[in-house]
Design an enzyme around this catalytic site. Structure first.
Site, PDB file in Angstrom:
ATOM      1  N   SER A  29       0.032  -5.723   4.340  1.00  7.73           N
ATOM      2  CA  SER A  29      -0.934  -5.910   3.247  1.00  7.73           C
ATOM      3  C   SER A  29      -1.786  -7.142   3.486  1.00  7.73           C
ATOM      4  O   SER A  29      -2.998  -7.125   3.259  1.00  7.73           O
ATOM      5  CB  SER A  29      -0.205  -6.076   1.917  1.00  7.73           C
ATOM      6  OG  SER A  29       0.716  -5.051   1.751  1.00  7.73           O
ATOM      7  N   ARG A  44      -5.971  -7.207   4.642  1.00  7.56           N
ATOM      8  CA  ARG A  44      -6.887  -7.923   3.735  1.00  7.56           C
ATOM      9  C   ARG A  44      -7.575  -9.064   4.488  1.00  7.56           C
ATOM     10  O   ARG A  44      -8.776  -9.281   4.368  1.00  7.56           O
ATOM     11  CB  ARG A  44      -6.117  -8.476   2.536  1.00  7.56           C
ATOM     12  CG  ARG A  44      -5.758  -7.410   1.481  1.00  7.56           C
ATOM     13  CD  ARG A  44      -4.790  -8.028   0.484  1.00  7.56           C
ATOM     14  NE  ARG A  44      -4.447  -7.198  -0.658  1.00  7.56           N
ATOM     15  CZ  ARG A  44      -3.567  -6.207  -0.648  1.00  7.56           C
ATOM     16  NH1 ARG A  44      -3.001  -5.849   0.499  1.00  7.56           N
ATOM     17  NH2 ARG A  44      -3.265  -5.561  -1.758  1.00  7.56           N
ATOM     18  N   ASP A  97      -1.559   0.626  11.312  1.00  5.42           N
ATOM     19  CA  ASP A  97      -2.495   0.389  10.214  1.00  5.42           C
ATOM     20  C   ASP A  97      -3.460  -0.757  10.520  1.00  5.42           C
ATOM     21  O   ASP A  97      -4.638  -0.696  10.161  1.00  5.42           O
ATOM     22  CB  ASP A  97      -1.734   0.114   8.905  1.00  5.42           C
ATOM     23  CG  ASP A  97      -1.243   1.418   8.279  1.00  5.42           C
ATOM     24  OD1 ASP A  97      -1.249   2.449   8.989  1.00  5.42           O
ATOM     25  OD2 ASP A  97      -0.864   1.413   7.093  1.00  5.42           O
ATOM     26  N   ASN A 138      -3.756   7.126   8.497  1.00  5.45           N
ATOM     27  CA  ASN A 138      -3.120   7.218   7.176  1.00  5.45           C
ATOM     28  C   ASN A 138      -3.002   5.822   6.578  1.00  5.45           C
ATOM     29  O   ASN A 138      -2.067   5.533   5.843  1.00  5.45           O
ATOM     30  CB  ASN A 138      -1.730   7.870   7.323  1.00  5.45           C
ATOM     31  CG  ASN A 138      -1.239   8.447   5.997  1.00  5.45           C
ATOM     32  OD1 ASN A 138      -1.967   8.451   5.002  1.00  5.45           O
ATOM     33  ND2 ASN A 138      -0.003   8.917   5.980  1.00  5.45           N
ATOM     34  N   GLY A 158      -3.839   3.416   4.091  1.00  4.10           N
ATOM     35  CA  GLY A 158      -4.417   3.182   2.762  1.00  4.10           C
ATOM     36  C   GLY A 158      -4.996   1.780   2.654  1.00  4.10           C
ATOM     37  O   GLY A 158      -6.035   1.569   2.019  1.00  4.10           O
ATOM     38  N   SER A 175      -2.783   0.377  -7.126  1.00  2.00           N
ATOM     39  CA  SER A 175      -3.420  -0.932  -7.301  1.00  2.00           C
ATOM     40  C   SER A 175      -4.444  -1.182  -6.198  1.00  2.00           C
ATOM     41  O   SER A 175      -5.235  -2.104  -6.277  1.00  2.00           O
ATOM     42  CB  SER A 175      -2.367  -2.032  -7.282  1.00  2.00           C
ATOM     43  OG  SER A 175      -1.764  -2.096  -6.006  1.00  2.00           O
ATOM     44  N   GLN A 176      -4.423  -0.333  -5.168  1.00  2.00           N
ATOM     45  CA  GLN A 176      -5.377  -0.530  -4.069  1.00  2.00           C
ATOM     46  C   GLN A 176      -6.822  -0.288  -4.504  1.00  2.00           C
ATOM     47  O   GLN A 176      -7.752  -0.785  -3.877  1.00  2.00           O
ATOM     48  CB  GLN A 176      -5.026   0.372  -2.883  1.00  2.00           C
ATOM     49  CG  GLN A 176      -3.823  -0.144  -2.113  1.00  2.00           C
ATOM     50  CD  GLN A 176      -3.491   0.718  -0.910  1.00  2.00           C
ATOM     51  OE1 GLN A 176      -4.309   1.504  -0.446  1.00  2.00           O
ATOM     52  NE2 GLN A 176      -2.286   0.571  -0.403  1.00  2.00           N
ATOM     53  N   SER A 231       1.974  -2.064  -9.742  1.00  2.00           N
ATOM     54  CA  SER A 231       2.106  -2.865  -8.506  1.00  2.00           C
ATOM     55  C   SER A 231       1.337  -4.193  -8.602  1.00  2.00           C
ATOM     56  O   SER A 231       0.610  -4.569  -7.683  1.00  2.00           O
ATOM     57  CB  SER A 231       1.601  -2.071  -7.298  1.00  2.00           C
ATOM     58  OG  SER A 231       2.097  -0.763  -7.288  1.00  2.00           O
ATOM     59  N   ASP A 287       7.275  -0.530  -2.772  1.00  2.00           N
ATOM     60  CA  ASP A 287       7.641  -0.195  -1.394  1.00  2.00           C
ATOM     61  C   ASP A 287       9.083  -0.571  -1.088  1.00  2.00           C
ATOM     62  O   ASP A 287       9.855   0.234  -0.562  1.00  2.00           O
ATOM     63  CB  ASP A 287       6.699  -0.885  -0.405  1.00  2.00           C
ATOM     64  CG  ASP A 287       5.354  -0.180  -0.349  1.00  2.00           C
ATOM     65  OD1 ASP A 287       5.225   0.880  -0.983  1.00  2.00           O
ATOM     66  OD2 ASP A 287       4.446  -0.685   0.327  1.00  2.00           O
ATOM     67  N   LYS A 330       2.058   8.242  -1.930  1.00  2.00           N
ATOM     68  CA  LYS A 330       2.078   7.370  -0.753  1.00  2.00           C
ATOM     69  C   LYS A 330       1.998   8.212   0.524  1.00  2.00           C
ATOM     70  O   LYS A 330       1.545   9.348   0.479  1.00  2.00           O
ATOM     71  CB  LYS A 330       3.325   6.491  -0.776  1.00  2.00           C
ATOM     72  CG  LYS A 330       3.346   5.521  -1.940  1.00  2.00           C
ATOM     73  CD  LYS A 330       2.373   4.379  -1.743  1.00  2.00           C
ATOM     74  CE  LYS A 330       2.342   3.489  -2.964  1.00  2.00           C
ATOM     75  NZ  LYS A 330       2.589   2.120  -2.722  1.00  2.00           N
ATOM     76  N   GLU A 331       2.479   7.664   1.629  1.00  2.00           N
ATOM     77  CA  GLU A 331       2.376   8.358   2.918  1.00  2.00           C
ATOM     78  C   GLU A 331       2.844   9.806   2.802  1.00  2.00           C
ATOM     79  O   GLU A 331       2.388  10.698   3.500  1.00  2.00           O
ATOM     80  CB  GLU A 331       3.195   7.626   3.977  1.00  2.00           C
ATOM     81  CG  GLU A 331       2.501   6.432   4.599  1.00  2.00           C
ATOM     82  CD  GLU A 331       2.518   5.184   3.733  1.00  2.00           C
ATOM     83  OE1 GLU A 331       2.813   5.283   2.508  1.00  2.00           O
ATOM     84  OE2 GLU A 331       2.199   4.095   4.263  1.00  2.00           O
ATOM     85  N   HIS A 367       6.780   5.726   7.740  1.00  2.00           N
ATOM     86  CA  HIS A 367       7.564   4.641   8.337  1.00  2.00           C
ATOM     87  C   HIS A 367       8.729   4.196   7.461  1.00  2.00           C
ATOM     88  O   HIS A 367       9.817   3.926   7.952  1.00  2.00           O
ATOM     89  CB  HIS A 367       6.630   3.451   8.606  1.00  2.00           C
ATOM     90  CG  HIS A 367       5.842   2.984   7.408  1.00  2.00           C
ATOM     91  ND1 HIS A 367       5.597   1.682   7.131  1.00  2.00           N
ATOM     92  CD2 HIS A 367       5.262   3.678   6.384  1.00  2.00           C
ATOM     93  CE1 HIS A 367       4.882   1.564   6.026  1.00  2.00           C
ATOM     94  NE2 HIS A 367       4.666   2.778   5.560  1.00  2.00           N
ATOM     95  N   ARG A 368       8.502   4.155   6.157  1.00  2.00           N
ATOM     96  CA  ARG A 368       9.572   3.643   5.292  1.00  2.00           C
ATOM     97  C   ARG A 368      10.753   4.614   5.190  1.00  2.00           C
ATOM     98  O   ARG A 368      11.892   4.201   5.003  1.00  2.00           O
ATOM     99  CB  ARG A 368       9.041   3.286   3.902  1.00  2.00           C
ATOM    100  CG  ARG A 368       7.991   2.214   3.974  1.00  2.00           C
ATOM    101  CD  ARG A 368       7.887   1.327   2.772  1.00  2.00           C
ATOM    102  NE  ARG A 368       6.763   0.431   2.972  1.00  2.00           N
ATOM    103  CZ  ARG A 368       6.783  -0.640   3.758  1.00  2.00           C
ATOM    104  NH1 ARG A 368       7.891  -0.983   4.381  1.00  2.00           N
ATOM    105  NH2 ARG A 368       5.709  -1.378   3.914  1.00  2.00           N
ATOM    106  N   LYS A 422       3.746   2.436  12.155  1.00  2.00           N
ATOM    107  CA  LYS A 422       2.726   2.154  11.132  1.00  2.00           C
ATOM    108  C   LYS A 422       2.759   0.679  10.728  1.00  2.00           C
ATOM    109  O   LYS A 422       1.728   0.063  10.521  1.00  2.00           O
ATOM    110  CB  LYS A 422       2.966   3.050   9.921  1.00  2.00           C
ATOM    111  CG  LYS A 422       1.850   3.015   8.899  1.00  2.00           C
ATOM    112  CD  LYS A 422       2.045   4.136   7.893  1.00  2.00           C
ATOM    113  CE  LYS A 422       0.741   4.497   7.173  1.00  2.00           C
ATOM    114  NZ  LYS A 422       0.283   3.495   6.241  1.00  2.00           N
TER     115      LYS A 422
END
Ligand code: DC
Length: 678
Positions: free
Chosen positions: A58, A62, A84, A127, A129, A205-206, A232, A350, A377-378, A421-422, A446
């Protein structure tokens, strides 16, 4: 460096898979990527050690975007190397931003002051986000003609709320597929600055993050009003903190109104360090909490700006002993084991996934609430988590925005990861309860390309002693006695090939029919107990030990598809407290990480004689010369076949039993076992 596997994930090629496994997975048992892609994890005994975390996803994405939008050059240190971030870096390059790799995890970004040099481009964002949403907002306000695309799943992830917000400012955004979803076409438009933009905050929240980061581009005072309950929130904290590092101070009234002051401009802070990834920390903290610990993570701690550090508090509620410093955290298991929790996880969406698999090792039923965002999500993470936990035997209840997990005694299963990935990382924790297979493990690229390497570095698996050798060398008897002496499990892998040959015979499948025999092997209904082996519920007794079935076993064992079908079944024996595996390829293929490998053999004459005595003792007729010839033929077939041939591994100890009694052979193997760490 970002690995080749990462770059090629959308068009997987065999070489990149191979590189990936070579680099990141060797500590446990990887699949041969030519035919399959999986990672088999043995049951774990304990976890302890220290892990330096990769950079936060994240924060990385950013920082990259704001560095590109800023005036001046920014040196970004400790950037996450992952799919990502690769997407974001590539997009910025396509847009004409000066991006240079300074080596290691350091990059230099030449800011363009909000004016991307390339005004017409097509961007592929996979993928990611964290790349798609903020780039949509920034490009819509910066002006230009852009098409933004992703993988199929990205096109199922909503973006309508963000687009609605951008349209209120006058942005020209068209949906190229379904309304409300990517891909998008952005066209030059007259932006009407200075108003109030309303954006929904209850899906992702993105959207708010994307808008906030883009708003300084208008140059005017902009206010965003959040409609609905903002989810989030900690991710918004990250956004605001990073914007502040780049010189833009957002004024906020609670979580409802955010104002970017007039004249705001991003200015490079010079050098910026990316914190370690707090979501990635969750797996290692959980490992410490389940597997004894302490496991210490470095790169995030009490001074972190990431909300997911709160995961440590959730783990503490489950009983884990947590310690933190400014830049580190550690977790240990409590005396009496972990206990279940009932938790609102909105603030750690997450990392909460990690709680779902940690719950497998907590007393009672764990409920994770307020996690509706998992569904977009993914993958639909609630559905995926429930499906895969059930495969392991856990009791799971799922709802629109919650999941409830009750532990059970776990059974081996092949876990699908849904290109998420998670999912792959969370399910690695389940190995404390059972050996398991993780399909497509390289999806971890990812956010954490070398996850499994680090995982192996802090975990200890149930040990295996591999005893390989030719037919009738006595290894079965020796292996069984060593297992009994150590209190370990025993795998007679030859019995699986014998059972396959017998099962094929029972249903008239030709032993040479590779596909049919492999299908049979994959579905073989067998049960091993101390006293007997059952096939389709029936005890097999000596039916798998006849000369006919011995020959059949040797034939089906030469078929690659049959060997593959039986691979995970054999690895599933790698449980606590340890295993003695007996066969031909225990040390070479099935358990290449065995702590001790023994190649147990005897002269063909001695083996034929032993077999002869056995048969006569059982009252069966036998001819020594025929037995010797059969043995030599089988030796030839077992050692000359193309897949997993019988051979002494370089790291195997040779034990020639021609002149030894069983007791002497057992004593020797036990003596060797004392020399290795079990
Ligand atoms: O160990 P055994 O004699 O029960 O094995 C029966 C057959 O199965 C033998 O011909 C070799 C084959 N086998 C194999 O190919 N790989 C193993 N790991 C075990 C046995």
């Amino acid at each position: 460096m970002i690995s080749k596997a990462v770059v090629n994930r959308d068009q997987p090629d065999i070489q990149s898979c191979f590189d990936y496994f070579l680099r990141h997975v060797p500590p446990y048992y990887c699949g041969d990527c030519v035919t399959h892609e999986f990672l088999d994890l043995p049951q774990l005994i304990s976890a302890a050690g220290t892990v330096r975390l990769p950079g936060s996803k994240s924060i990385s994405n950013r920082v990259l975007l704001l560095a590109a939008l800023a005036d001046g050059e920014t040196e970004v240190r400790d950037l996450l190397a992952s799919d990502d971030t690769e997407r974001m870096l590539n997009a910025l390059k396509t847009l004409g931003v000066g991006v240079s790799h300074l080596g290691g995890e350091s990059w230099a970004i030449k800011g363009c002051g909000g004016n991307f040099p390339v005004r017409r481009a097509e961007l592929f964002l996979g993928n990611a986000g964290t790349a798609f949403r903020p780039l949509t907002a920034a490009l819509a306000l910066a002006g230009g003609d852009y098409v933004l695309k992703g993988v199929a799943r990205m096109h199922e992830r909503p973006i309508g709320d963000l687009v609605d917000g951008l349209r209120q400012l006058g942005a020209d955004v068209t949906y190229l597929g379904n309304d409300g979803y990517p891909p998008l076409h952005l066209k030059p438009a007259t932006i009407r600055p200075g108003g109030v933009v309303k954006v929904r905050g209850d899906v992702s929240s993105q959207f708010l993050t994307g808008l906030l980061m883009a708003l300084p581009l208008t140059g005017e005072a902009e206010t965003v009003e959040v409609v609905g309950e903002l989810i989030s929130k900690p991710y918004i904290e990250i956004t605001l903190a990073i914007m502040a590092r780049f010189g833009v101070l957002v004024q906020r009234e609670g979580w409802q109104r955010f104002t970017v002051p007039a004249g705001s401009r991003y200015v490079s802070p010079g050098t910026i360090y990316v914190e370690g990834d707090a979501s990635s920390a969750s797996y290692f903290l959980a490992l410490g909490a389940i597997g004894g610990g302490p496991v210490r993570v470095e790169g995030v701690g009490s001074e972190s700006i990431q909300g997911d550090v709160k995961f440590a508090e959730a783990l503490a509620q489950m009983g884990a002993i947590i310690e933190t410093g400014p830049n580190w955290m550690s977790a240990r298991a409590p005396q009496g084991g972990l206990v279940a929790v009932d938790l609102d996880c909105n603030h750690i969406p997450d990392a909460a996934m990690t709680l779902a698999t940690t719950a497998l090792f907590a007393r009672g039923t764990t409920t994770l609430r307020n996690i509706a965002s998992w569904r977009v999500k993914e993958t639909d993470r609630i559905a995926a988590m429930a499906t895969e936990l059930r495969k392991l035997g856990a009791l799971v209840e799922e709802g629109g925005d919650f999941i409830r997990v009750t532990p059970a005694s776990l059974k081996p299963a092949a876990i699908d990861t849904y290109d998420d990935h998670r999912m792959a990382m969370c399910f690695s924790l389940a190995a404390f309860g059972t050996p398991l297979r993780i399909n497509d493990p390289k999806c971890v690229a990812k956010t954490f390309p070398d996850y499994f390497e680090r995982f192996a570095g802090v975990t200890k698996a149930a040990p295996v002693i591999a005893i390989d050798g030719p037919s009738a060398s006595g290894k079965g008897t020796v292996a069984a006695r060593v297992a009994a002496a150590l209190g370990y499990g025993y795998l007679d892998s030859g019995a699986l090939y014998r059972l396959t040959a017998l099962a094929a015979r029972q249903v008239n499948i030709d032993w040479a029919d590779e596909a049919a025999v492999a299908a049979l092997a994959a579905a073989l209904d067998v049960e091993f107990s101390e006293s007997e082996i059952r096939l389709n519920g029936q005890p097999v007794g000596d039916a798998i030990r006849t000369e006919k079935i011995s020959a059949g076993a040797s034939k089906v064992a030469a078929l690659p598809a049959v060997r593959e079908a039986l691979l995970f079944r054999q690895r599933a024996f790698n449980r606590l407290p340890g295993l003695i595996g007996d066969g031909r390829d225990m040390g070479s293929v099935v358990f290449p990480r065995a702590v001790l490998k023994v190649f147990l053999t005897a002269s063909a004459e001695a083996r034929a004689e032993r077999r002869y005595k056995q048969l006569i003792e059982k009252g069966l007729s036998a001819n020594l010369a025929d037995l010797l010839q059969d043995l030599q033929q089988r030796d030839e077939r077992d050692s000359q076949r193309s897949v997993a041939p019988l051979r002494q591994e370089e790291d195997a100890k040779l034990l020639d039993t021609t002149g030894l009694t069983i007791e002497q052979a057992v004593t020797q193997v036990l003596a060797w076992s004392k020399e290795v760490s079990l």
